[in-house]
Design a protein around this motif. Sequence first.
Motif, PDB file in Angstrom:
ATOM      1  N   LEU A 102       0.811  -1.215   0.000  1.00 52.74           N
ATOM      2  CA  LEU A 102       0.000   0.000   0.000  1.00 52.74           C
ATOM      3  C   LEU A 102       0.849   1.272   0.000  1.00 52.74           C
ATOM      4  CD1 LEU A 102      -2.687  -1.071   2.639  1.00 52.74           C
ATOM      5  CD2 LEU A 102      -2.991  -0.940   0.163  1.00 52.74           C
ATOM      6  N   THR A 103       1.909   1.277   0.789  1.00 53.31           N
ATOM      7  CA  THR A 103       2.625   2.536   1.020  1.00 53.31           C
ATOM      8  C   THR A 103       3.731   2.833   0.007  1.00 53.31           C
ATOM      9  OG1 THR A 103       4.131   1.452   2.602  1.00 53.31           O
ATOM     10  CG2 THR A 103       2.143   2.487   3.495  1.00 53.31           C
ATOM     11  N   VAL A 104       4.404   1.808  -0.509  1.00 56.30           N
ATOM     12  CA  VAL A 104       5.512   2.075  -1.437  1.00 56.30           C
ATOM     13  C   VAL A 104       5.024   2.789  -2.697  1.00 56.30           C
ATOM     14  CG1 VAL A 104       7.272   1.016  -2.904  1.00 56.30           C
ATOM     15  CG2 VAL A 104       7.026   0.282  -0.525  1.00 56.30           C
ATOM     16  N   PRO A 105       3.935   2.339  -3.346  1.00 59.27           N
ATOM     17  CA  PRO A 105       3.439   3.135  -4.482  1.00 59.27           C
ATOM     18  C   PRO A 105       3.043   4.554  -4.073  1.00 59.27           C
ATOM     19  CG  PRO A 105       2.481   0.932  -4.520  1.00 59.27           C
ATOM     20  CD  PRO A 105       3.178   1.083  -3.197  1.00 59.27           C
ATOM     21  N   LEU A 106       2.466   4.708  -2.870  1.00 62.01           N
ATOM     22  CA  LEU A 106       2.041   6.030  -2.430  1.00 62.01           C
ATOM     23  C   LEU A 106       3.222   6.962  -2.166  1.00 62.01           C
ATOM     24  CD1 LEU A 106      -0.940   5.151  -0.054  1.00 62.01           C
ATOM     25  CD2 LEU A 106      -1.039   6.147  -2.346  1.00 62.01           C
TER      26      LEU A 106
END
Length: 271
Positions: A102-106
């Motif tokens: 969830l967080t790496v692309p964000l």
Amino acid sequence: MIPDTLSPGQYDTVYNFLSLVIAAQLFTAVFLLISLPRILPRYRAAITVAIVVCGIAAYHYFRIFDSFKAAFVTEAAGGQGDYAQAAGVGFNEGYRYVDWLLTVPLLLVELIAVLALARSVQTRLLRGLVPAAALMIILGYPGEISGDNGVRGLFGLLSTIPFLYILYVLFVQLSKSLDRQPASVRATLGRLRYLLLLSWGVYPIAYLLPLLNIAGSDAWVYKQVGYSVADILAKAVYALIIFQVARMKSFNDDPTFAAIELSRDEEPARS
């Protein structure tokens, strides 16, 4: 592999680092939320994404923290004896991969959003970066949970392919866009890419420990500490730098806004 036992010192080390990450992510999110009005609206999307990233990370570290406490228990009074794996309870490493998925692309969305590029350029960059970031995490997970070094090595190699593509976009394609950014933030944005590279570099090192025949409780503790430090750098510290860039760009875009904000900063000093 998860060790069968941890010494009190090893247990306390992991316990304290997990607690540190929760505090760092949670209060970074709170700070950014309170400070959101102190940047221009066009940059608030980037900071909103940063708040979401830190919130997701805080939530998952709560889950990791609870999983760790349930997985390792001691019968010694005052926690002075070794901690053994509880029967029927395992430490869930999957929480990290759900968080990263969830967080790496964000994190990449944050960077692109704060640049405030033309919509067509943003769309083109994100269409390449976001799927590549998700694919990097998805391909790494089968190797992480496998006890076979061959499988681990194969999926580690496969996950490196999208990682190299991300680096190409950040350090080659994005360099042209950075040249069009205000001079006051150009160097900071350039260093921001190296912060991502530095923090992300911890993950493959920890991933490769079993392939290097580095195992046992010490290696597992080092991995948990490494992941924790990397997550603080890649999310909380990264978010604060993104906020500073957004604030500096806000000042550059609107001198009136800059004057109001700077006068607010000077008020405590005057009092």
